[in-house]
Design an enzyme around this catalytic site. Structure first.
Site, PDB file in Angstrom:
ATOM      1  N   LYS A   1      31.230  37.214  50.033  1.00 32.97           N
ATOM      2  CA  LYS A   1      29.921  36.669  50.404  1.00 32.97           C
ATOM      3  C   LYS A   1      29.588  37.016  51.849  1.00 32.97           C
ATOM      4  CE  LYS A   1      29.049  32.724  48.379  1.00 32.97           C
ATOM      5  NZ  LYS A   1      29.483  31.330  48.215  1.00 32.97           N
TER       6      LYS A   1
ATOM      7  N   ARG B   1      29.736  27.458  53.123  1.00 33.86           N
ATOM      8  CA  ARG B   1      29.933  28.133  51.833  1.00 33.86           C
ATOM      9  C   ARG B   1      31.264  28.863  51.790  1.00 33.86           C
ATOM     10  NH1 ARG B   1      24.948  32.070  51.211  1.00 33.86           N
ATOM     11  NH2 ARG B   1      25.228  31.595  48.999  1.00 33.86           N
TER      12      ARG B   1
ATOM     13  N   GLY C   1      31.649  29.492  41.596  1.00 34.67           N
ATOM     14  CA  GLY C   1      31.691  28.047  41.437  1.00 34.67           C
ATOM     15  C   GLY C   1      33.073  27.413  41.525  1.00 34.67           C
TER      16      GLY C   1
ATOM     17  N   MET D   1      35.076  27.267  44.167  1.00 35.41           N
ATOM     18  CA  MET D   1      35.349  26.558  45.411  1.00 35.41           C
ATOM     19  C   MET D   1      34.084  25.832  45.842  1.00 35.41           C
ATOM     20  SD  MET D   1      37.827  29.160  47.344  1.00 35.41           S
ATOM     21  CE  MET D   1      36.710  30.500  47.097  1.00 35.41           C
TER      22      MET D   1
ATOM     23  N   ARG E   1      26.061  40.285  45.268  1.00 35.55           N
ATOM     24  CA  ARG E   1      27.417  40.694  44.898  1.00 35.55           C
ATOM     25  C   ARG E   1      27.309  41.542  43.635  1.00 35.55           C
ATOM     26  NH1 ARG E   1      29.079  34.625  43.155  1.00 35.55           N
ATOM     27  NH2 ARG E   1      27.673  34.448  41.412  1.00 35.55           N
TER      28      ARG E   1
ATOM     29  N   HIS F   1      26.512  28.460  34.874  1.00 39.38           N
ATOM     30  CA  HIS F   1      27.959  28.658  34.961  1.00 39.38           C
ATOM     31  C   HIS F   1      28.546  29.151  33.637  1.00 39.38           C
ATOM     32  CE1 HIS F   1      32.165  27.149  34.729  1.00 39.38           C
ATOM     33  NE2 HIS F   1      32.213  27.741  35.917  1.00 39.38           N
TER      34      HIS F   1
ATOM     35  N   ARG G   1      54.874  52.365   9.416  1.00 46.74           N
ATOM     36  CA  ARG G   1      56.060  51.651   8.922  1.00 46.74           C
ATOM     37  C   ARG G   1      56.060  51.742   7.402  1.00 46.74           C
ATOM     38  NH1 ARG G   1      53.543  48.315  12.609  1.00 46.74           N
ATOM     39  NH2 ARG G   1      54.733  47.853  14.499  1.00 46.74           N
TER      40      ARG G   1
ATOM     41  N   ARG H   1      58.090  56.265   9.748  1.00 51.06           N
ATOM     42  CA  ARG H   1      59.408  55.747  10.074  1.00 51.06           C
ATOM     43  C   ARG H   1      60.147  55.346   8.805  1.00 51.06           C
ATOM     44  NH1 ARG H   1      59.879  50.323  13.451  1.00 51.06           N
ATOM     45  NH2 ARG H   1      59.197  49.452  11.467  1.00 51.06           N
TER      46      ARG H   1
ATOM     47  N   GLU I   1      64.704  53.220  20.983  1.00 52.80           N
ATOM     48  CA  GLU I   1      64.456  51.783  21.144  1.00 52.80           C
ATOM     49  C   GLU I   1      65.712  51.011  21.512  1.00 52.80           C
ATOM     50  OE1 GLU I   1      62.902  50.322  17.388  1.00 52.80           O
ATOM     51  OE2 GLU I   1      63.944  51.903  16.303  1.00 52.80           O
TER      52      GLU I   1
ATOM     53  N   SER J   1      59.949  58.924  19.959  1.00 55.09           N
ATOM     54  CA  SER J   1      58.862  57.964  20.087  1.00 55.09           C
ATOM     55  C   SER J   1      59.477  56.684  20.606  1.00 55.09           C
ATOM     56  CB  SER J   1      58.202  57.732  18.725  1.00 55.09           C
ATOM     57  OG  SER J   1      57.278  56.668  18.844  1.00 55.09           O
TER      58      SER J   1
ATOM     59  N   GLY K   1      60.051  53.141  21.010  1.00 49.39           N
ATOM     60  CA  GLY K   1      59.719  51.870  20.361  1.00 49.39           C
ATOM     61  C   GLY K   1      59.922  50.791  21.406  1.00 49.39           C
ATOM     62  N   THR K   2      58.887  50.581  22.209  1.00 51.36           N
ATOM     63  CA  THR K   2      59.083  49.743  23.398  1.00 51.36           C
ATOM     64  C   THR K   2      59.211  48.262  23.064  1.00 51.36           C
ATOM     65  OG1 THR K   2      56.709  49.965  23.705  1.00 51.36           O
ATOM     66  CG2 THR K   2      58.122  51.279  25.127  1.00 51.36           C
ATOM     67  N   ASN K   3      58.868  47.848  21.857  1.00 49.87           N
ATOM     68  CA  ASN K   3      59.099  46.436  21.509  1.00 49.87           C
ATOM     69  C   ASN K   3      60.594  46.156  21.458  1.00 49.87           C
ATOM     70  OD1 ASN K   3      56.384  46.358  21.218  1.00 49.87           O
ATOM     71  ND2 ASN K   3      56.389  46.174  18.987  1.00 49.87           N
ATOM     72  N   ASP K   4      61.305  46.939  20.640  1.00 49.36           N
ATOM     73  CA  ASP K   4      62.748  46.743  20.555  1.00 49.36           C
ATOM     74  C   ASP K   4      63.441  47.134  21.854  1.00 49.36           C
ATOM     75  OD1 ASP K   4      63.800  45.559  18.216  1.00 49.36           O
ATOM     76  OD2 ASP K   4      63.081  47.262  17.038  1.00 49.36           O
TER      77      ASP K   4
ATOM     78  N   CYS L   1      55.143  54.156  20.760  1.00 48.12           N
ATOM     79  CA  CYS L   1      54.442  53.290  19.819  1.00 48.12           C
ATOM     80  C   CYS L   1      54.760  51.874  20.273  1.00 48.12           C
ATOM     81  CB  CYS L   1      54.866  53.564  18.390  1.00 48.12           C
ATOM     82  SG  CYS L   1      56.634  53.556  18.110  1.00 48.12           S
TER      83      CYS L   1
ATOM     84  N   TYR M   1      51.659  61.492  23.990  1.00 44.01           N
ATOM     85  CA  TYR M   1      50.674  60.608  23.367  1.00 44.01           C
ATOM     86  C   TYR M   1      51.096  59.152  23.474  1.00 44.01           C
ATOM     87  CZ  TYR M   1      53.872  60.121  19.381  1.00 44.01           C
ATOM     88  OH  TYR M   1      54.950  59.823  18.600  1.00 44.01           O
TER      89      TYR M   1
HETATM   90  P1  ADP Z   1      28.642  29.745  44.892  1.00 45.23           P
HETATM   91  O1  ADP Z   1      29.868  30.452  45.311  1.00 45.23           O
HETATM   92  O2  ADP Z   1      28.896  28.664  43.939  1.00 45.23           O
HETATM   93  O3  ADP Z   1      27.548  30.674  44.479  1.00 45.23           O
HETATM   94  P2  ADP Z   1      27.094  29.306  47.257  1.00 45.23           P
HETATM   95  O4  ADP Z   1      27.805  29.302  48.562  1.00 45.23           O
HETATM   96  O5  ADP Z   1      26.388  30.559  46.927  1.00 45.23           O
HETATM   97  O6  ADP Z   1      28.144  28.933  46.169  1.00 45.23           O
HETATM   98  O7  ADP Z   1      26.097  28.069  47.298  1.00 45.23           O
HETATM   99  C1  ADP Z   1      25.728  27.224  46.238  1.00 45.23           C
HETATM  100  C2  ADP Z   1      24.224  27.052  46.199  1.00 45.23           C
HETATM  101  O8  ADP Z   1      23.683  26.631  47.434  1.00 45.23           O
HETATM  102  C3  ADP Z   1      23.536  28.358  45.858  1.00 45.23           C
HETATM  103  O9  ADP Z   1      22.517  28.113  44.939  1.00 45.23           O
HETATM  104  C4  ADP Z   1      22.976  28.802  47.170  1.00 45.23           C
HETATM  105  O10 ADP Z   1      21.848  29.591  46.988  1.00 45.23           O
HETATM  106  C5  ADP Z   1      22.666  27.499  47.883  1.00 45.23           C
HETATM  107  N1  ADP Z   1      22.764  27.689  49.334  1.00 45.23           N
HETATM  108  C6  ADP Z   1      23.873  27.999  50.018  1.00 45.23           C
HETATM  109  N2  ADP Z   1      23.613  28.145  51.335  1.00 45.23           N
HETATM  110  C7  ADP Z   1      22.293  27.938  51.480  1.00 45.23           C
HETATM  111  C8  ADP Z   1      21.417  27.973  52.612  1.00 45.23           C
HETATM  112  N3  ADP Z   1      21.852  28.274  53.828  1.00 45.23           N
HETATM  113  N4  ADP Z   1      20.116  27.708  52.402  1.00 45.23           N
HETATM  114  C9  ADP Z   1      19.684  27.404  51.161  1.00 45.23           C
HETATM  115  N5  ADP Z   1      20.440  27.358  50.060  1.00 45.23           N
HETATM  116  C10 ADP Z   1      21.748  27.614  50.212  1.00 45.23           C
HETATM  117 MG    MG Z   2      26.293  31.671  45.155  1.00 43.05          MG
HETATM  118 MG    MG Z   3      62.045  48.748  16.202  1.00 45.61          MG
END
Ligand code: ADP
Ligand code: MG
Ligand code: MG
Length: 898
Positions: A25, A95, A104, A106, A362, A480, A588, A644, A771, A790, A792-795, A857, A877
């Protein structure tokens, strides 16, 4: 050391390349500044601080405070606002942001800096007490949940968390006043709510919500670092293979508000459609709302533009028509970002009083079908090279295209319950469960489940992972649930507002239809339709996907490894050819003995006490086996087929209950007691290491003779009929060259006689399955005689580790949990150990027989990491199950490019 990196006003200390230090980010916020894209200013605290924090008993490095205050000052001066200032207060968000996005997982705390000191000034500046107190109660709720509860290590039982308590208080307040929606509440209402919240916090957490801006700031920063080691973040890392050492960065960023009135808004978007890959700007937005409202699915968002409206969303206003100038600015940014990153982006934006701000970009998650389309189209547009296109698609993502879809005939006659937004394509059927824990529980008991929730949160990922599909009542295509399902290529339907879920009663009502936990439903994630009961699924046909076909052509041009398949029936063989198999690497033959019409002959053979009877019994099987082999050889149309010889311990043919024993004694004319005692004598303590493999053919040469005759006569007859056939006869479980020589002699003798009888020349190979460790250690001796190896990596994995594959369930989970083993060695080849034996055997083998054909195999043949290893070791192969053939083709091409 530099711990804090500034960004804002078109410049930044960092760049997109610094993900390891700034997190994804932070690095991209910096980069967007370099690209001239409007980003609220702020700064990033590095992942080094996270590592330092954890390595030093949760203490920050000394220079951090000074650097942070300095950066805060710079941010203040860009915005001409001051943190904590009564007249012109700066508010910030805190953030998280790891190297690799963990959507989501953290924490984020918004509106930090709101205090009794700063509130009046903000009301004056914004002209809206409602707006300020709404932001304030959000801060209090997030702060209590994230900082005061989670980060302090308090772990209230499900439903008793502070967030839930506060939400209940808010609901109570609304009921009391007769309000139904949040928009019904006035500034005064929110002010009262804020006081109620603060009270509840003191009551429940024995602590005060801080009224000091810097205390809020440091509290939130610490909480984000601590959330790196939260349960759900750790779970997610395990599933996604993200190392614990990476740590997260923390971004402190000026708040911008999408909830300041009708000229404010917020949204999320993808530069292309993440579900189909279509090159259309695709997203969702909400007028007068904060960012979290879109993602949390509290209100159903509107489509971004006219072009991507559907029947369900056609009545909603698009950003394109509501705010055309801003839409066009956003659309330009879309182009800039996609061109710059040369990949599909997932973006967040907020419009505050008519000004557009970008909050995040991202690389966007996409499902398999979309990944292929985007990679191929970008390569054709010249945005990336063909090679980059090949590397863009994870081999596993092809899986989705090969996955079942609902049978459209079955759909026509099925009872449709309702419809939601199609967030993850494909079909799925299973039993309803209402919590992630229940999903896990049912799954453990071998049930297929569909997780049904109002909305999902990161706490649900473990249940989402084991579910066949996910169904939610709330949220849009960027919620989510949709995001996570898409990442995993899972069937998913979201925003299905007709669902009335009562999770505590484990009930679901749809238009008066009442369903309970355990009831079966079926989802069509491609259309969004939901059906009652279990519907038939049909196999997918990837050939209907034009970009898939193209990508496979590119892969075939690049790869040098051949891809074969493990198949034992003409149907499997045909399926595999359709998927691009170039031969059979393992056919087999034991299942051919189990057929009802044949098993009696097999048992007769086992009971024979002299060679003549035994030969007679075995030869009864010859016509059947011949027919089997003709079918397979014909289906493979001249491609090599490795067959085989019989491998399993004999007792597997003799698992009989009392009645069957009596039946057998009758039909063989043998005394019932004799049958019993023969069965007892076949019992082995360690059948895996017992009388099996070539040890059978050595004890009962008639078996080898019959099988060789069946294969080679089938070959001869097909040649006579003008077909091209190419069998490779494989002797299993060889540990010494003498074993191999013994068995090979029989095959060669049969061949000479078949050639003589049919008056033609047979084209075939004789070789062995490697094998056992001893076979690897003496591969040079064996290769003097064998024409192919060939693995036979399981055995080979079983015998190298001394693990029994069937008993591994008792300890492997613990091994993986505690990192004693990084991965299940039966899924991904143990390169350090088993791999060394493979390397050695290849070297020894090629040294004495440079033309020896070598393949693999076993399960590993379809595993991308193992395929990479096979390429590096010069194998000819890999062979895998039919459904993994396309995956192996792509992985083999990627192995050449890496
Ligand atoms: P996540 O990793 O869950 O996407 P974010 O850090 O992107 O978490 O933030 C969660 C929400 O808060 C997002 O919808 C983001 O757009 C909003 N948000 C984060 N920072 C700001 C900011 N400075 N101003 C307005 N909205 C924010
Ligand atoms: Mg975000
Ligand atoms: Mg075998």
């Amino acid at each position: 050391m530099k711990y804090v990196y500034l960004f804002g006003n078109g410049t930044a200390d960092g760049t997109a390349k610094m993900k390891n230090t700034l997190g994804g980010k932070g690095a991209n916020l910096a980069e967007m500044n370099h690209l001239g894209i409007p980003v609220p200013p702020g700064f990033t605290i590095t992942t080094d601080v996270c590592s330092h924090y954890y390595n030093n008993e949760l203490k920050f490095p000394d220079q951090l405070e000074e650097q942070l205050l300095e950066a805060l000052k710079s941010t203040e001066s860009i915005m001409d606002l001051r943190f904590g200032d009564p007249d012109n207060a700066l508010l910030v968000s805190i953030r998280s942001g790891a190297r690799q996005s963990m959507p989501g997982m953290m924490e984020t705390v918004l509106n930090v800096g709101l205090t009794s000191q700063t509130i009046p000034g903000l009301i004056k500046r914004s002209g809206s007490a409602r707006f300020v107190y709404d932001a304030y109660r959000r801060l209090i709720m997030m702060y209590a949940d994230v900082v005061m509860e989670k980060a302090s290590g308090l772990e209230p039982k499900d439903g008793n968390g502070i967030r839930h308590i506060l939400e209940t208080k808010l609901d109570d307040y609304k009921n009391e006043k007769g309000y139904t929606q949040d928009t019904d509440l006035s500034g005064d209402d929110w002010k009262k709510i804020s006081d109620v919240f603060k009270n509840e916090i003191e009551l429940n957490l024995n602590d005060k919500f801080p009224d000091d801006p810097l205390e809020q700031l440091w509290g939130a920063i610490k909480a984000v670092f601590i959330s790196w080691n939260g349960e759900r973040a750790k779970n997610y890392r395990k599933i996604e293979n993200i190392p614990d050492e990476w740590g997260t960065a923390v971004n402190v960023q000026t708040m911008v508000f999408g909830n300041m009135g009708e000229d404010s808004a917020t949204g999320v978007a993808f530069t292309r459609n993440p579900a189909t890959g279509e090159n259309k700007f695709f997203g969702e937005w909400l007028i007068n709302a904060q960012g979290e409202d879109v993602v949390a699915g509290l209100r159903t968002p509107s489509p971004l533009n006219e072009d991507t409206k559907t029947k369900e969303t056609s009545h909603l206003p698009s950003l394109e028509s509501s705010m055309p100038d801003i839409y066009s600015e956003l659309n330009d940014i879309r182009g800039t970002l996609e061109k710059h990153y040369a990949d599909m982006q997932d973006i967040e934006f907020t419009i505050q009083e008519g000004k557009l701000w970008m909050l995040q970009t991202r690389v966007g998650k996409r499902n398999g079908s979309a990944a292929i389309k985007i990679a191929v189209e970008m390569a054709k547009e010249g945005m990336i090279t063909k090679e980059a296109g090949l590397l863009r698609v994870k081999p596993e993502q092809l899986d989705e295209l090969l996955h079942p879809m609902l049978d459209s005939e079955a759909e026509k006659s099925a009872k449709i319950l309702t419809k939601g937004l199609p967030a993850g394509p494909g079909g799925a059927t299973g039993r309803i469960v209402f919590t992630a824990d229940d999903a896990e529980e049912w799954h453990k008991n071998g049930e297929r489940v569909i997780l049904v929730r109002d909305e999902t949160s990161p706490e649900d990922v473990h249940g989402m992972h084991v579910a066949e599909a996910i169904l939610t009542a709330k949220g849009g295509m960027t919620s989510h649930a949709a995001l996570v399902a898409r990442g995993w290529g899972k069937c998913c339907i979201v925003g299905c507002s007709d669902l009335q879920i009562n999770a505590s009663k484990k009930e679901l009502k749809i238009h008066g239809e009442l369903l309970h936990e355990g009831d079966k439903i079926t989802l069509n994630g491609t259309t969004g339709n939901i059906y009652k009961g279990e519907l038939d699924l049909i196999d997918a046909d990837p050939d209907t996907h034009p970009e898939y076909k193209e990508l496979m052509v590119w892969a075939d041009e690049k790869r040098k490894l051949k891809i074969r398949t493990n198949a034992e029936s003409p149907d499997d063989a045909e399926q595999a050819i359709k998927f691009g198999a170039q031969g059979i690497g393992l056919c087999r033959t034991e299942h051919m003995f189990f057929d009802e019409s044949r098993i009696l002959a097999v048992r007769k053979m086992i009971f024979a006490d002299n060679e003549k009877d035994r030969r007679n019994a075995v030869m009864e099987l010859l016509p059947y086996q011949k027919k089997d082999f003709m079918g397979i050889l014909l289906a493979m149309k001249g491609k090599p087929v490795t067959i085989r010889l019989l491998d399993p311990p004999l007792h597997e043919f003799m698992t009989l209950d009392e009645d069957q024993q009596i039946e057998l004694s009758n039909s063989l004319g043998i005394d019932a007691e004799a049958v019993k005692s023969r069965i007892a004598s076949l019992h082995e303590l360690n059948p895996m290491l017992g009388h099996r493999g070539c040890r059978l053919g050595i004890a009962y040469p008639e078996i080898t003779e019959m099988q060789a005759t069946a294969i080679l006569e089938a070959t001869a007859e097909l040649i006579k009929d003008g077909h091209d056939v190419y069998p490779e006869i494989m002797i299993p479980l060889v540990g010494t060259s003498t074993e191999y020589i013994d068995q090979e002699k029989i095959v060669r003798r049969v061949a000479t006689s078949v050639e003589h009888n049919y008056k033609l020349k047979l084209n075939f190979l004789v070789g062995t399955m490697i094998e056992l460790p001893r076979a690897c250690l003496t591969a040079d001796e064996i290769a003097k005689h064998a024409e192919f190896f060939s693995f036979g990596t399981n055995d080979l994995t079983q015998t190298t580790f001394g693990f029994s594959r069937d008993d591994i369930g008792t300890f492997l989970p613990d091994y993986l949990e505690r990192n004693i083993l990084p991965e299940d060695p039966f899924q991904s080849l143990d390169i350090n150990g088993v791999g060394k034996l493979v390397t050695m055997a290849v070297d020894y083998g090629r040294n004495v027989n440079k033309n020896i054909k070598i393949g693999i195999c076993g399960e590993h043949g379809g595993d991308p990491a193992s395929i990479q290893f096979c390429k590096e070791n010069g194998l000819d192969y890999v062979s895998c199950s039919p459904f993994r053939v396309p995956i192996a083709r792509l992985a083999a091409a990627q192995a050449e490019l890496k």
